[in-house]
Every structure is written in C-alpha cells, then in structure tokens.
Design a protein around this motif. Structure first.
Motif, PDB file in Angstrom:
ATOM      1  N   PHE A 187      35.834  35.524  25.582  1.00 23.07           N
ATOM      2  CA  PHE A 187      35.604  37.131  25.060  1.00 23.07           C
ATOM      3  C   PHE A 187      35.335  37.250  23.868  1.00 23.07           C
ATOM      4  O   PHE A 187      35.463  36.581  22.813  1.00 23.07           O
ATOM      5  CB  PHE A 187      37.134  37.609  25.207  1.00 23.07           C
ATOM      6  CG  PHE A 187      37.828  37.346  26.524  1.00 23.07           C
ATOM      7  CD1 PHE A 187      37.277  38.246  27.655  1.00 23.07           C
ATOM      8  CD2 PHE A 187      39.020  36.613  26.633  1.00 23.07           C
ATOM      9  CE1 PHE A 187      38.108  38.224  28.901  1.00 23.07           C
ATOM     10  CE2 PHE A 187      39.783  36.703  27.727  1.00 23.07           C
ATOM     11  CZ  PHE A 187      39.154  37.378  28.893  1.00 23.07           C
ATOM     12  N   THR A 188      34.218  38.251  23.586  1.00 18.20           N
ATOM     13  CA  THR A 188      33.939  38.610  22.471  1.00 18.20           C
ATOM     14  C   THR A 188      34.707  39.738  21.781  1.00 18.20           C
ATOM     15  O   THR A 188      35.267  40.587  22.417  1.00 18.20           O
ATOM     16  CB  THR A 188      32.474  39.299  22.408  1.00 18.20           C
ATOM     17  OG1 THR A 188      32.211  40.381  23.319  1.00 18.20           O
ATOM     18  CG2 THR A 188      31.429  38.235  23.073  1.00 18.20           C
ATOM     19  N   PHE A 189      35.028  39.294  20.588  1.00 21.29           N
ATOM     20  CA  PHE A 189      36.063  40.262  19.873  1.00 21.29           C
ATOM     21  C   PHE A 189      35.824  40.277  18.372  1.00 21.29           C
ATOM     22  O   PHE A 189      35.090  39.593  17.857  1.00 21.29           O
ATOM     23  CB  PHE A 189      37.572  39.654  20.061  1.00 21.29           C
ATOM     24  CG  PHE A 189      37.901  38.341  19.390  1.00 21.29           C
ATOM     25  CD1 PHE A 189      38.387  38.067  18.265  1.00 21.29           C
ATOM     26  CD2 PHE A 189      37.618  37.211  20.236  1.00 21.29           C
ATOM     27  CE1 PHE A 189      38.540  36.989  17.995  1.00 21.29           C
ATOM     28  CE2 PHE A 189      37.748  36.093  19.757  1.00 21.29           C
ATOM     29  CZ  PHE A 189      38.338  35.976  18.612  1.00 21.29           C
ATOM     30  N   ILE A 248      43.169  42.921  16.793  1.00 22.59           N
ATOM     31  CA  ILE A 248      41.915  42.215  17.308  1.00 22.59           C
ATOM     32  C   ILE A 248      41.436  43.184  18.280  1.00 22.59           C
ATOM     33  O   ILE A 248      42.517  43.697  18.953  1.00 22.59           O
ATOM     34  CB  ILE A 248      42.444  40.772  17.994  1.00 22.59           C
ATOM     35  CG1 ILE A 248      42.867  39.763  16.793  1.00 22.59           C
ATOM     36  CG2 ILE A 248      41.365  40.251  18.832  1.00 22.59           C
ATOM     37  CD1 ILE A 248      43.391  38.388  17.445  1.00 22.59           C
ATOM     38  N   TRP A 249      40.344  43.318  18.251  1.00 25.78           N
ATOM     39  CA  TRP A 249      39.744  44.362  19.441  1.00 25.78           C
ATOM     40  C   TRP A 249      38.875  43.691  20.139  1.00 25.78           C
ATOM     41  O   TRP A 249      37.890  42.854  19.626  1.00 25.78           O
ATOM     42  CB  TRP A 249      39.054  45.310  18.554  1.00 25.78           C
ATOM     43  CG  TRP A 249      39.674  46.115  17.537  1.00 25.78           C
ATOM     44  CD1 TRP A 249      40.145  45.778  16.203  1.00 25.78           C
ATOM     45  CD2 TRP A 249      40.108  47.514  17.628  1.00 25.78           C
ATOM     46  NE1 TRP A 249      40.880  46.755  15.611  1.00 25.78           N
ATOM     47  CE2 TRP A 249      40.788  47.815  16.505  1.00 25.78           C
ATOM     48  CE3 TRP A 249      39.837  48.461  18.549  1.00 25.78           C
ATOM     49  CZ2 TRP A 249      41.405  49.042  16.522  1.00 25.78           C
ATOM     50  CZ3 TRP A 249      40.415  49.853  18.514  1.00 25.78           C
ATOM     51  CH2 TRP A 249      41.170  50.043  17.285  1.00 25.78           C
ATOM     52  N   LEU A 250      38.602  44.182  21.509  1.00 27.29           N
ATOM     53  CA  LEU A 250      37.560  43.402  22.503  1.00 27.29           C
ATOM     54  C   LEU A 250      36.258  44.252  22.021  1.00 27.29           C
ATOM     55  O   LEU A 250      36.441  45.535  22.045  1.00 27.29           O
ATOM     56  CB  LEU A 250      38.098  43.551  24.034  1.00 27.29           C
ATOM     57  CG  LEU A 250      39.134  42.596  24.306  1.00 27.29           C
ATOM     58  CD1 LEU A 250      39.627  42.694  25.576  1.00 27.29           C
ATOM     59  CD2 LEU A 250      38.597  41.233  24.053  1.00 27.29           C
ATOM     60  N   THR A 251      35.149  43.523  22.103  1.00 26.72           N
ATOM     61  CA  THR A 251      33.791  44.317  22.033  1.00 26.72           C
ATOM     62  C   THR A 251      33.434  44.890  23.233  1.00 26.72           C
ATOM     63  O   THR A 251      32.994  46.117  23.181  1.00 26.72           O
ATOM     64  CB  THR A 251      32.821  43.332  21.638  1.00 26.72           C
ATOM     65  OG1 THR A 251      33.099  42.652  20.493  1.00 26.72           O
ATOM     66  CG2 THR A 251      31.492  43.888  21.324  1.00 26.72           C
ATOM     67  N   ASN A 252      33.787  44.305  24.520  1.00 22.96           N
ATOM     68  CA  ASN A 252      33.216  44.926  25.743  1.00 22.96           C
ATOM     69  C   ASN A 252      34.612  45.414  26.446  1.00 22.96           C
ATOM     70  O   ASN A 252      35.565  44.797  26.742  1.00 22.96           O
ATOM     71  CB  ASN A 252      32.789  43.474  26.517  1.00 22.96           C
ATOM     72  CG  ASN A 252      32.306  44.205  27.859  1.00 22.96           C
ATOM     73  OD1 ASN A 252      32.208  45.341  28.131  1.00 22.96           O
ATOM     74  ND2 ASN A 252      31.507  43.237  28.636  1.00 22.96           N
ATOM     75  N   LEU A 269      38.805  43.932  29.284  1.00 24.51           N
ATOM     76  CA  LEU A 269      40.220  44.337  28.730  1.00 24.51           C
ATOM     77  C   LEU A 269      41.364  43.852  29.921  1.00 24.51           C
ATOM     78  O   LEU A 269      42.265  43.140  29.386  1.00 24.51           O
ATOM     79  CB  LEU A 269      40.441  45.791  28.589  1.00 24.51           C
ATOM     80  CG  LEU A 269      41.757  46.308  27.987  1.00 24.51           C
ATOM     81  CD1 LEU A 269      41.836  45.516  26.719  1.00 24.51           C
ATOM     82  CD2 LEU A 269      41.804  47.852  28.035  1.00 24.51           C
ATOM     83  N   PRO A 270      41.205  44.383  31.013  1.00 26.61           N
ATOM     84  CA  PRO A 270      42.104  43.754  32.030  1.00 26.61           C
ATOM     85  C   PRO A 270      42.411  42.082  32.128  1.00 26.61           C
ATOM     86  O   PRO A 270      43.418  41.526  31.924  1.00 26.61           O
ATOM     87  CB  PRO A 270      41.645  44.214  33.490  1.00 26.61           C
ATOM     88  CG  PRO A 270      40.643  45.179  33.239  1.00 26.61           C
ATOM     89  CD  PRO A 270      40.283  44.811  31.731  1.00 26.61           C
TER      90      PRO A 270
END
Length: 122
Positions: free
Chosen positions: A28-30, A45-49, A53-54
């Motif tokens: 995962f890109t974050f 922490i945030w996901l880029t895509n 998310l699921p």
C-alpha cells in the motif's frame, strides 16, 4: 483522493512502526501527517489510493486482533509474575510526578468546591 486509515494519537511507537511495516509488506502506498508543534493537526497514516482502503482496513483489523491477543498474553504473564503495572508501582517509579499530580487534583477540586462551601451555612 487520500483516505485516513490510522490515527496515531497516543499510539505507542512500536505499534506505529508495525503498522507502517504491515502497509509496506502489503504494497500500500501511504504517507503520514504529524500533529505539529501545537498539536492542531492530525497525526495519522493516510492511504494515497482510496481504492486500497477496504483491503488496508482488513489487513489492519487482522493485525490489531493479533496485537490485542499478544498484549493480553503479555499482561497476564506480568500479572502472574507479580510485575503487572499498578498505581502503587507507577507512583513508586515517579514519586515527584505522582505527588504533583495529586496536589494539582486537590487544588482544582478545592477551587471548584470552594464557592459551594459558603452556601452550606446559609
């Protein structure tokens, strides 16, 4: 668009590092944001895509379940050995901080109750 995955407020550093490692292992890109000097931002922490998310939440839920079990086992072991953290042990480890906290609580409680003490005799 980025999606919030994991807030880092009051998260132990070892847990945060394990979450970062988990996300890297799953590809995962974050990115991370910090609360800043005054604590006005969100440490997270945030996901880029957003489409990830699921899957990321599912991986995080599995990790948190295993960490919960691990921490409970650790606490049970400490309790069986007589080393579990208690109020008395924490106070003994930091006696000055403990006394100052009790004094601050007493001061705040006294200031809060003082206006009502005069009303009792009326």
């Amino acid at each position: 668009m980025s999606q919030l995955l994991f807030k880092l407020h009051q998260v132990p550093e070892d847990e945060a590092q394990e979450v970062r490692q988990l996300l890297n292992e799953h590809g995962f890109t974050f990115y991370e944001t910090h609360a800043g000097f005054w604590g006005l931002g969100i440490a997270a922490i945030w996901l880029t895509n957003a489409e990830d998310l699921p899957a990321a939440k599912a991986a995080l839920a599995d990790y948190q379940q295993s960490r919960r079990e691990q921490q409970r086992r650790l606490y049970a072991e400490q309790e069986a050995e007589g080393n579990a953290p208690t109020l008395a042990r924490r106070a003994a480890a930091h006696p000055i901080r403990f006394v100052l906290m009790v004094a601050a609580i007493a001061l705040i409680l006294g200031i809060s109750i003082l206006p009502f003490v005069g009303m009792i005799g009326r």
